[in-house]
Design an enzyme around this catalytic site. Structure first.
Site, PDB file in Angstrom:
ATOM      1  N   SER A   1       5.831   3.224  13.168  1.00 11.86           N
ATOM      2  CA  SER A   1       4.387   3.238  13.415  1.00 11.86           C
ATOM      3  C   SER A   1       4.062   3.921  14.743  1.00 11.86           C
ATOM      4  CB  SER A   1       3.922   1.781  13.466  1.00 11.86           C
ATOM      5  OG  SER A   1       2.726   1.653  14.173  1.00 11.86           O
TER       6      SER A   1
ATOM      7  N   TYR B   1       4.186  -6.793  17.087  1.00  8.89           N
ATOM      8  CA  TYR B   1       4.344  -5.907  15.923  1.00  8.89           C
ATOM      9  C   TYR B   1       4.996  -4.590  16.353  1.00  8.89           C
ATOM     10  CZ  TYR B   1       3.099  -2.325  12.525  1.00  8.89           C
ATOM     11  OH  TYR B   1       3.156  -1.261  11.657  1.00  8.89           O
TER      12      TYR B   1
ATOM     13  N   TYR C   1       0.831  -1.216   0.000  1.00  9.52           N
ATOM     14  CA  TYR C   1       0.000   0.000   0.000  1.00  9.52           C
ATOM     15  C   TYR C   1       0.867   1.269   0.000  1.00  9.52           C
ATOM     16  CZ  TYR C   1      -3.532   3.261   1.932  1.00  9.52           C
ATOM     17  OH  TYR C   1      -4.373   4.323   2.163  1.00  9.52           O
TER      18      TYR C   1
ATOM     19  N   ASP D   1      -6.417  -2.470  21.868  1.00 12.23           N
ATOM     20  CA  ASP D   1      -6.779  -1.172  21.274  1.00 12.23           C
ATOM     21  C   ASP D   1      -6.732  -0.057  22.314  1.00 12.23           C
ATOM     22  OD1 ASP D   1      -7.089  -1.790  18.664  1.00 12.23           O
ATOM     23  OD2 ASP D   1      -9.274  -1.710  18.639  1.00 12.23           O
TER      24      ASP D   1
ATOM     25  N   LYS E   1       8.921  -2.746  15.709  1.00 14.90           N
ATOM     26  CA  LYS E   1       9.232  -1.382  15.256  1.00 14.90           C
ATOM     27  C   LYS E   1      10.186  -0.697  16.246  1.00 14.90           C
ATOM     28  CE  LYS E   1       6.612  -1.376  11.572  1.00 14.90           C
ATOM     29  NZ  LYS E   1       7.199  -1.461  10.244  1.00 14.90           N
TER      30      LYS E   1
HETATM   31  P1  NAD Z   1       1.488  -3.607   3.057  1.00 16.28           P
HETATM   32  O1  NAD Z   1       1.311  -4.947   3.660  1.00 16.28           O
HETATM   33  O2  NAD Z   1       0.512  -3.150   2.051  1.00 16.28           O
HETATM   34  O3  NAD Z   1       2.948  -3.482   2.409  1.00 16.28           O
HETATM   35  C1  NAD Z   1       4.068  -4.134   2.952  1.00 16.28           C
HETATM   36  C2  NAD Z   1       4.681  -4.937   1.816  1.00 16.28           C
HETATM   37  O4  NAD Z   1       5.840  -5.609   2.299  1.00 16.28           O
HETATM   38  C3  NAD Z   1       3.741  -6.015   1.280  1.00 16.28           C
HETATM   39  O5  NAD Z   1       3.589  -5.843  -0.125  1.00 16.28           O
HETATM   40  C4  NAD Z   1       4.435  -7.337   1.606  1.00 16.28           C
HETATM   41  O6  NAD Z   1       4.217  -8.292   0.575  1.00 16.28           O
HETATM   42  C5  NAD Z   1       5.881  -6.903   1.717  1.00 16.28           C
HETATM   43  N1  NAD Z   1       6.718  -7.707   2.615  1.00 16.28           N
HETATM   44  C6  NAD Z   1       6.454  -8.116   3.876  1.00 16.28           C
HETATM   45  N2  NAD Z   1       7.498  -8.797   4.367  1.00 16.28           N
HETATM   46  C7  NAD Z   1       8.472  -8.790   3.400  1.00 16.28           C
HETATM   47  C8  NAD Z   1       9.770  -9.332   3.301  1.00 16.28           C
HETATM   48  N3  NAD Z   1      10.307 -10.030   4.292  1.00 16.28           N
HETATM   49  N4  NAD Z   1      10.472  -9.133   2.165  1.00 16.28           N
HETATM   50  C9  NAD Z   1       9.942  -8.440   1.132  1.00 16.28           C
HETATM   51  N5  NAD Z   1       8.703  -7.928   1.159  1.00 16.28           N
HETATM   52  C10 NAD Z   1       7.974  -8.096   2.286  1.00 16.28           C
HETATM   53  O7  NAD Z   1       1.606  -2.586   4.256  1.00 16.28           O
HETATM   54  P2  NAD Z   1       1.656  -1.000   4.204  1.00 16.28           P
HETATM   55  O8  NAD Z   1       0.400  -0.506   4.782  1.00 16.28           O
HETATM   56  O9  NAD Z   1       2.093  -0.548   2.878  1.00 16.28           O
HETATM   57  O10 NAD Z   1       2.785  -0.760   5.284  1.00 16.28           O
HETATM   58  C11 NAD Z   1       4.129  -0.501   4.910  1.00 16.28           C
HETATM   59  C12 NAD Z   1       4.935  -0.339   6.175  1.00 16.28           C
HETATM   60  O11 NAD Z   1       4.388   0.711   6.948  1.00 16.28           O
HETATM   61  C13 NAD Z   1       4.934  -1.573   7.069  1.00 16.28           C
HETATM   62  O12 NAD Z   1       6.230  -1.748   7.591  1.00 16.28           O
HETATM   63  C14 NAD Z   1       3.970  -1.223   8.171  1.00 16.28           C
HETATM   64  O13 NAD Z   1       4.315  -1.839   9.382  1.00 16.28           O
HETATM   65  C15 NAD Z   1       4.139   0.277   8.264  1.00 16.28           C
HETATM   66  N6  NAD Z   1       2.940   0.957   8.790  1.00 16.28           N
HETATM   67  C16 NAD Z   1       1.750   0.833   8.124  1.00 16.28           C
HETATM   68  C17 NAD Z   1       0.619   1.446   8.640  1.00 16.28           C
HETATM   69  C18 NAD Z   1      -0.728   1.320   7.960  1.00 16.28           C
HETATM   70  O14 NAD Z   1      -1.755   1.581   8.604  1.00 16.28           O
HETATM   71  N7  NAD Z   1      -0.806   0.946   6.691  1.00 16.28           N
HETATM   72  C19 NAD Z   1       0.693   2.206   9.820  1.00 16.28           C
HETATM   73  C20 NAD Z   1       1.925   2.314  10.459  1.00 16.28           C
HETATM   74  C21 NAD Z   1       3.048   1.683   9.928  1.00 16.28           C
HETATM   75  N1  UDP Z   2     -12.108  -0.807  14.200  1.00 17.93           N
HETATM   76  C1  UDP Z   2     -13.407  -1.244  14.294  1.00 17.93           C
HETATM   77  N2  UDP Z   2     -13.801  -2.269  13.492  1.00 17.93           N
HETATM   78  C2  UDP Z   2     -12.972  -2.872  12.594  1.00 17.93           C
HETATM   79  C3  UDP Z   2     -11.631  -2.420  12.506  1.00 17.93           C
HETATM   80  C4  UDP Z   2     -11.227  -1.381  13.327  1.00 17.93           C
HETATM   81  O1  UDP Z   2     -14.202  -0.720  15.074  1.00 17.93           O
HETATM   82  O2  UDP Z   2     -13.396  -3.814  11.897  1.00 17.93           O
HETATM   83  C5  UDP Z   2     -11.686   0.345  15.026  1.00 17.93           C
HETATM   84  C6  UDP Z   2     -10.522   0.059  15.973  1.00 17.93           C
HETATM   85  O3  UDP Z   2     -11.015  -0.461  17.176  1.00 17.93           O
HETATM   86  C7  UDP Z   2      -9.892   1.444  16.108  1.00 17.93           C
HETATM   87  C8  UDP Z   2     -10.155   2.090  14.746  1.00 17.93           C
HETATM   88  O4  UDP Z   2     -11.233   1.357  14.156  1.00 17.93           O
HETATM   89  O5  UDP Z   2     -10.575   2.205  17.088  1.00 17.93           O
HETATM   90  C9  UDP Z   2      -8.947   2.027  13.815  1.00 17.93           C
HETATM   91  O6  UDP Z   2      -8.514   0.690  13.733  1.00 17.93           O
HETATM   92  P1  UDP Z   2      -7.327   0.253  12.762  1.00 17.93           P
HETATM   93  O7  UDP Z   2      -7.099  -1.211  12.958  1.00 17.93           O
HETATM   94  O8  UDP Z   2      -7.628   0.720  11.381  1.00 17.93           O
HETATM   95  O9  UDP Z   2      -6.095   1.119  13.261  1.00 17.93           O
HETATM   96  P2  UDP Z   2      -5.227   0.977  14.623  1.00 17.93           P
HETATM   97  O10 UDP Z   2      -6.169   0.584  15.718  1.00 17.93           O
HETATM   98  O11 UDP Z   2      -4.204  -0.046  14.351  1.00 17.93           O
HETATM   99  O12 UDP Z   2      -4.671   2.345  14.830  1.00 17.93           O
END
Ligand code: NAD
Ligand code: UDP
Length: 337
Positions: free
Chosen positions: A124, A148, A11, A297, A152
């Site tokens: 994160s 998780y 993503y 949460d 980080k």
């Molecule tokens: P995502 O799952 O869409 O993208 C992560 C990608 O990494 C995936 O395409 C997966 O196939 C690939 N991947 C996982 N392990 C791998 C490995 N060992 N080698 C090569 N590829 C690998 O997730 P995202 O939402 O794009 O998140 C990207 C980063 O941002 C992650 O590290 C995630 O922890 C961090 N992050 C995401 C969010 C969110 O809400 N999306 C929030 C905070 C932090």
């Molecule tokens: N949440 C929810 N139903 C769902 C998924 C998430 O009510 O099916 C709520 C969750 O409890 C939180 C907010 O939505 O209050 C955001 O959740 P998300 O997992 O997207 O983000 P994070 O909690 O990891 O910040």
């Protein structure tokens, strides 16, 4: 000169790729496709008219990394690869450590071997755990509540230590809050292949009729309407933050070679507020029911983004309405493409 994006078909990685390609960078994507598909490359080509160099591989595999660094003149790495499902991490803590922490170590070792020292790391907001105050700034104590988040924190510790030991490193650890929404073409968006975990993929499933109702995890939180508050940020604002970070890495002072920076919108919305906005802008009804709280949460989490504004000269621009419109437009287009 090229930028390597690990997790590049995911993503956040894919949305970063589109902006870098548009800005004439050569982009190399490495992804093991555990949570994304190669179709992303086709969509990047449609949007930018340029193909990213894609390698299917694991960040734990130093041979693959070495090959990429030999083939391309990599200038910096945006390190997005990682497993990110909180619930799954509780069930598989070793896998999360291996993939996220050990994988990062392999990446760092190969970067060092090839004299590449600029890194943007996807951290994160989960590193803060249950917030002690709001808005959360980067000085807030760290309190990871699950494997998780621990992965980080461990990675940040490694990065910080490395930067102290070797001043060639220039590292930014970007602590993302809750990215949502999609690219303006609606060809890219949040499209996990695994079991969805976050709120928006679940809202999408209900909007598409694949699920009858949204389960809202708890309505007895210490918030005005009882549902959890989060800091949602439009994915393209988050990407702008990465582009600004790339520029910042170029001019980072010699004495300062590691920093943590929050990326959020700087304000919180409850689940019910998000739903209301989603229904209004998309003219849809999302049935829901309240269920038990989800373990781990927190009530409320939103960022102080002053540091990002000052250091990166960056400001999030999109509203929660933009985020809700964009997320649904991507979902609708996905059915047609
Ligand atoms: P995502 O799952 O869409 O993208 C992560 C990608 O990494 C995936 O395409 C997966 O196939 C690939 N991947 C996982 N392990 C791998 C490995 N060992 N080698 C090569 N590829 C690998 O997730 P995202 O939402 O794009 O998140 C990207 C980063 O941002 C992650 O590290 C995630 O922890 C961090 N992050 C995401 C969010 C969110 O809400 N999306 C929030 C905070 C932090
Ligand atoms: N949440 C929810 N139903 C769902 C998924 C998430 O009510 O099916 C709520 C969750 O409890 C939180 C907010 O939505 O209050 C955001 O959740 P998300 O997992 O997207 O983000 P994070 O909690 O990891 O910040």
């Amino acid at each position: 000169m090229s930028i390597l994006i690990t997790g590049g078909t995911g993503y956040i990685g894919s949305h970063c790729a589109v902006e870098l390609l548009k800005n004439n960078f050569e982009v190399v994507l490495l992804d093991n496709l555990s949570n994304s598909t190669e179709a992303v490359c086709k969509h990047l080509y449609k949007i930018c008219g340029k193909k990213p160099n894609f390698y299917r591989g694991n960040i734990n595999n130093e041979e693959v990394l070495d090959y990429i660094f030999k083939c391309f003149d990599i200038k910096a790495v945006i390190h997005c690869a990682g497993l990110k499902a909180v619930g799954e991490s509780v069930l598989k803590p070793i896998e999360y450590h291996e993939n996220n922490v050990e994988g990062t170590k392999s990446l760092l070792s190969v970067m060092q071997k090839h004299d590449v020292y600029k890194l943007i790391f996807s951290s994160s907001a989960s590193v803060y755990g249950n917030p002690e105050y709001h808005p959360i700034d980067e000085m807030h104590p760290l309190n990871p509540l699950n494997p998780y988040a621990s992965s980080k924190v461990k990675i940040e510790e490694i990065l910080k230590k490395l930067s102290i030991e070797n001043s060639k490193w220039k590292i930014l650890s970007l602590r993302y809050f809750n990215p949502i929404g999609a690219h303006d073409s609606y060809l890219l968006g949040d499209d996990p292949t695994g079991q969805p975990n976050n709120l928006f993929p679940f809202i999408m499933k209900v909007a598409m009729g694949e699920r009858e109702e949204l389960e809202i995890f708890g309505n007895d939180y210490n918030t005005p309407d009882g549902t959890g508050i989060r800091d949602y940020i439009h994915i393209m604002d988050l990407v702008d933050g990465h582009i600004s970070s790339m520029l910042y890495l170029e001019k980072m002072e010699a004495s300062l070679n590691y920093e943590n920076i929050n990326l959020g919108a700087g304000r919180g919305y409850s689940v019910l507020e998000v739903l209301d906005s989603f229904e209004t802008v998309n003219n849809l009804k999302i049935p829901y029911r309240f269920t038990e709280r989800r373990e781990g949460d927190v009530d409320n989490s939103y960022a102080n983004i002053s540091k990002a504004k000052v250091k990166l000269d960056w400001m999030p621009k999109r509203t929660i309405e933009d985020m809700c419109t964009s997320a649904w437009s991507f979902q609708k287009k996905k059915i047609l493409v």
